[in-house]
Design a protein around this motif. Structure first.
Motif, PDB file in Angstrom:
ATOM      1  N   ARG A  13       0.824  -1.220   0.000  1.00 41.57           N
ATOM      2  CA  ARG A  13       0.000   0.000   0.000  1.00 41.57           C
ATOM      3  C   ARG A  13       0.849   1.259   0.000  1.00 41.57           C
ATOM      4  O   ARG A  13       0.410   2.318  -0.458  1.00 41.57           O
ATOM      5  CB  ARG A  13      -0.948  -0.003   1.200  1.00 41.57           C
ATOM      6  N   LEU A  14       2.083   1.164   0.521  1.00 43.07           N
ATOM      7  CA  LEU A  14       2.946   2.338   0.558  1.00 43.07           C
ATOM      8  C   LEU A  14       3.337   2.791  -0.840  1.00 43.07           C
ATOM      9  O   LEU A  14       3.454   3.985  -1.111  1.00 43.07           O
ATOM     10  CB  LEU A  14       4.215   2.050   1.369  1.00 43.07           C
ATOM     11  N   LEU A  15       3.537   1.847  -1.733  1.00 42.62           N
ATOM     12  CA  LEU A  15       3.940   2.190  -3.099  1.00 42.62           C
ATOM     13  C   LEU A  15       2.746   2.499  -3.991  1.00 42.62           C
ATOM     14  O   LEU A  15       2.912   3.121  -5.043  1.00 42.62           O
ATOM     15  CB  LEU A  15       4.738   1.037  -3.725  1.00 42.62           C
ATOM     16  N   GLY A  16       1.571   2.070  -3.588  1.00 49.92           N
ATOM     17  CA  GLY A  16       0.449   2.162  -4.508  1.00 49.92           C
ATOM     18  C   GLY A  16      -0.558   3.258  -4.259  1.00 49.92           C
ATOM     19  O   GLY A  16      -1.469   3.450  -5.062  1.00 49.92           O
ATOM     20  N   ARG A  17      -0.388   4.035  -3.205  1.00 45.78           N
ATOM     21  CA  ARG A  17      -1.486   4.928  -2.818  1.00 45.78           C
ATOM     22  C   ARG A  17      -1.447   6.307  -3.468  1.00 45.78           C
ATOM     23  O   ARG A  17      -2.422   7.037  -3.400  1.00 45.78           O
ATOM     24  CB  ARG A  17      -1.514   5.082  -1.292  1.00 45.78           C
ATOM     25  N   TRP A  18      -0.320   6.697  -4.094  1.00 42.49           N
ATOM     26  CA  TRP A  18      -0.225   8.045  -4.641  1.00 42.49           C
ATOM     27  C   TRP A  18      -0.215   8.025  -6.157  1.00 42.49           C
ATOM     28  O   TRP A  18       0.175   7.044  -6.791  1.00 42.49           O
ATOM     29  CB  TRP A  18       1.033   8.748  -4.098  1.00 42.49           C
ATOM     30  N   HIS A  19      -0.660   9.122  -6.780  1.00 43.65           N
ATOM     31  CA  HIS A  19      -0.768   9.193  -8.234  1.00 43.65           C
ATOM     32  C   HIS A  19       0.614   9.206  -8.889  1.00 43.65           C
ATOM     33  O   HIS A  19       1.604   9.626  -8.287  1.00 43.65           O
ATOM     34  CB  HIS A  19      -1.535  10.455  -8.650  1.00 43.65           C
ATOM     35  N   VAL A 196      12.514   4.994   8.742  1.00 41.59           N
ATOM     36  CA  VAL A 196      11.090   4.877   9.068  1.00 41.59           C
ATOM     37  C   VAL A 196      10.443   6.259   9.199  1.00 41.59           C
ATOM     38  O   VAL A 196       9.420   6.543   8.569  1.00 41.59           O
ATOM     39  CB  VAL A 196      10.874   4.050  10.346  1.00 41.59           C
ATOM     40  N   GLY A 197      11.035   7.136  10.006  1.00 43.05           N
ATOM     41  CA  GLY A 197      10.473   8.466  10.183  1.00 43.05           C
ATOM     42  C   GLY A 197      10.621   9.351   8.964  1.00 43.05           C
ATOM     43  O   GLY A 197       9.896  10.340   8.821  1.00 43.05           O
ATOM     44  N   GLY A 198      11.545   8.994   8.069  1.00 42.19           N
ATOM     45  CA  GLY A 198      11.758   9.764   6.858  1.00 42.19           C
ATOM     46  C   GLY A 198      11.190   9.073   5.632  1.00 42.19           C
ATOM     47  O   GLY A 198      10.077   9.350   5.193  1.00 42.19           O
ATOM     48  N   VAL A 199      11.945   8.112   5.085  1.00 46.95           N
ATOM     49  CA  VAL A 199      11.590   7.497   3.803  1.00 46.95           C
ATOM     50  C   VAL A 199      10.227   6.800   3.851  1.00 46.95           C
ATOM     51  O   VAL A 199       9.351   7.057   3.011  1.00 46.95           O
ATOM     52  CB  VAL A 199      12.683   6.491   3.372  1.00 46.95           C
ATOM     53  N   LEU A 200      10.023   5.910   4.832  1.00 49.07           N
ATOM     54  CA  LEU A 200       8.769   5.152   4.864  1.00 49.07           C
ATOM     55  C   LEU A 200       7.591   6.023   5.288  1.00 49.07           C
ATOM     56  O   LEU A 200       6.474   5.850   4.773  1.00 49.07           O
ATOM     57  CB  LEU A 200       8.909   3.938   5.792  1.00 49.07           C
ATOM     58  N   HIS A 201       7.817   6.953   6.210  1.00 53.05           N
ATOM     59  CA  HIS A 201       6.727   7.872   6.562  1.00 53.05           C
ATOM     60  C   HIS A 201       6.338   8.713   5.352  1.00 53.05           C
ATOM     61  O   HIS A 201       5.153   9.003   5.148  1.00 53.05           O
ATOM     62  CB  HIS A 201       7.137   8.787   7.718  1.00 53.05           C
ATOM     63  N   GLY A 202       7.312   9.110   4.544  1.00 51.35           N
ATOM     64  CA  GLY A 202       6.993   9.859   3.335  1.00 51.35           C
ATOM     65  C   GLY A 202       6.108   9.067   2.394  1.00 51.35           C
ATOM     66  O   GLY A 202       5.123   9.588   1.850  1.00 51.35           O
ATOM     67  N   LEU A 203       6.442   7.793   2.195  1.00 53.90           N
ATOM     68  CA  LEU A 203       5.610   6.928   1.352  1.00 53.90           C
ATOM     69  C   LEU A 203       4.209   6.786   1.945  1.00 53.90           C
ATOM     70  O   LEU A 203       3.213   6.750   1.218  1.00 53.90           O
ATOM     71  CB  LEU A 203       6.252   5.551   1.217  1.00 53.90           C
ATOM     72  N   ASN A 204       4.143   6.706   3.257  1.00 49.47           N
ATOM     73  CA  ASN A 204       2.862   6.480   3.925  1.00 49.47           C
ATOM     74  C   ASN A 204       1.988   7.729   3.953  1.00 49.47           C
ATOM     75  O   ASN A 204       0.765   7.652   3.779  1.00 49.47           O
ATOM     76  CB  ASN A 204       3.117   5.997   5.358  1.00 49.47           C
ATOM     77  N   SER A 205       2.604   8.900   4.140  1.00 52.62           N
ATOM     78  CA  SER A 205       1.841  10.126   4.365  1.00 52.62           C
ATOM     79  C   SER A 205       1.775  11.048   3.157  1.00 52.62           C
ATOM     80  O   SER A 205       0.928  11.942   3.110  1.00 52.62           O
ATOM     81  CB  SER A 205       2.475  10.908   5.527  1.00 52.62           C
TER      82      SER A 205
END
Length: 466
Positions: A13-19, A196-205
């Motif tokens: 879902r982290l890779l797929g949620r943004w346009h 996590v607080g940077g790269v993955l949070h960016g993908l998530n948020s």
């Protein structure tokens, strides 16, 4: 070889949620989510052709680069367990980690020149199949090694559930950057806060990570200003650099976040005077991720903030403990650190009984006996840091108390000894002072506290016996 699609992976879902045309990150240029997905997909297909799939173990030893991030996401897409190795480690350290962990595959690239921008776009890498490699430890999708600041590294596993729960804690944290906001990320992208607080949070948020051209004060400010970054994430050494430089204002900046180790009060004060806002703390461990933070008030050190949502903590005999489902340590029981669902942090903290706010009081293993009398080495460090010419200090004990002090050229052995004599009982005063421009740090910029490593790396041109 036939490429078989892996089962759905934990971060899909982290890779797929943004346009496709949404901006993912900014380095030399803006990179879109469409390009990110394309690059990760191509690399994942290449890894599949090499036999990398579910429960494979893949070590990545690459310089900070988009290639590193693509490879990490591609390996996870294949269902593999990813081990991250700092490319700045010595050959001995890398070989030691490989022998401990025995990954089946190693993707490696040479360090880039210090004159190259901090996060490069593409680096050529090699893929090695290791005959001694072992399959993944069940449940763990990420393997990290501790910084090694206190000696032998701890090898730590994180499960997908643990990473996703940490992302939920970041998402619920008041003041955390959200969709469309730009964050200048100075933390290492392979260590917990940066990853996590940077790269993955960016993908998530949907927050967009921005990387400076160089790790110099002028470059950091120039990158933040050009991107109109609303936040800067870093470690104390980054903020110390910015606090003592004068590269101009940052009108878009609303948030500065420090992690990794306790921020010196002097740095916090000078940064606020220079940029008009306090530095906010994020406290956590490699084993657990974020534990406590305050991104709203930017409290004065050593206050850490409240435990984050869903994080269960306890203070036992003055030491902070964190609830975890299982030991995070691989290939070692670390019996002194994990017991009956509780992880010892070895950090001494106070917890306000009403607000729950945590305040850092030093390491639990920093108390030593000198002539039958107890000395808290943290107290000695804090006394040294009050000296107007001292920037940083590390105090260790090996039969006698030794102080490694980083300061300006006005600092003298006689002066620092007299400073301590006027503020500390005689038995607390270091017997040896080693003075230099800065204290020894490891490859991640973290202060080294292991006595033997300090002696190897911290021989200085001036020292004095008390």
């Amino acid at each position: 070889m036939t490429v078989v699609d892996p089962p759905s992976w934990w971060g899909e879902r982290l890779l797929g949620r943004w346009h496709d045309d949404d901006v993912w990150t900014l380095a030399d240029r803006a990179v879109s989510y469409g390009e990110l997905r394309e690059r990760v997909g191509l690399l994942a297909a290449g890894l599949a052709a090499e036999g990398i799939g579910r429960d494979s173990t893949v070590a990545l030893c690459m310089p900070p680069s988009l290639t590193l991030l693509h490879a990490m996401l591609a390996a996870w897409t294949r269902g593999a367990q990813v081990m991250l190795i700092d490319v700045r480690s010595t050959a001995f350290e890398i070989d030691r980690l490989l022998r401990i962990c025995e990954p089946q595959f190693l993707l490696s690239a040479q360090p880039v020149s210090p004159m190259t921008r901090y996060l490069v776009e593409d680096v050529p890498f090699t893929l090695e199949r290791r005959a001694t490699g072992r399959p993944a430890v069940p449940e763990f999708c990420l393997v990290q090694a501790s910084s090694g600041s206190t000696g032998e590294p701890k090898v730590i596993g994180r499960s997908s559930a643990s990473l996703l729960a940490e992302l939920d804690r970041y998402a619920a944290l008041e003041g955390m950057p959200g969709a469309g906001e730009r964050v200048l990320l100075l933390n290492s992208v392979i260590h917990t806060m940066g990853l996590v607080g940077g790269v993955l949070h960016g993908l998530n948020s949907g927050a967009q990570m921005v990387y400076p051209s160089r790790m110099r004060a002028e470059s950091i400010v120039e990158s933040a200003r050009a991107a109109e970054a609303g936040a800067i994430f870093g470690v104390p050494v980054h903020f110390a650099l910015l606090a003592r430089s004068a590269p101009g204002p940052l009108p878009s900046l609303r948030l500065a976040v420090s992690a990794g180790e306790l921020l010196p009060l002097r740095v916090w004060t000078r940064f606020q005077e220079r940029y008009g806002l306090p530095i906010s703390p994020v406290y956590g461990t490699t084993e657990t991720g974020i534990i406590a933070a305050d991104l709203v008030t930017g409290p004065e050190p050593p206050v850490l903030g409240r435990p984050t949502a869903g994080m269960e903590v306890d203070v036992v005999a003055g030491e902070l403990r964190v609830r975890t489902e299982r030991t995070p340590y691989l290939w070692s029981d670390r019996a002194d650190r994990f017991d009956d669902g509780w992880l010892r942090t070895f950090d001494r903290c106070d917890r306000d009984p009403v607000s729950g706010v945590l305040t850092y009081r030093g390491r639990a293993d920093s108390v030593v006996a000198v002539g039958g009398l107890k000395v808290d080495l943290t107290e000695v460090e804090q006394t040294l840091l009050l000296h107007p010419h001292v920037r940083e200090a590390v105090v260790v004990f090996d039969g006698v108390i030794e102080a490694y002090v980083g300061g300006d050229t006005a600092l003298t052995p006689a002066g620092i000894s007299e400073w301590c004599r006027s503020r500390l009982a005689d038995f607390k005063i270091p017997k040896v002072f080693r003075l230099s421009a800065s204290v020894p740090r490891n490859a991640n910029g973290k202060v080294i506290r292991n006595r033997d490593t300090l002696r190897m790396q911290g021989e200085t041109d001036a020292h004095a016996h008390h």
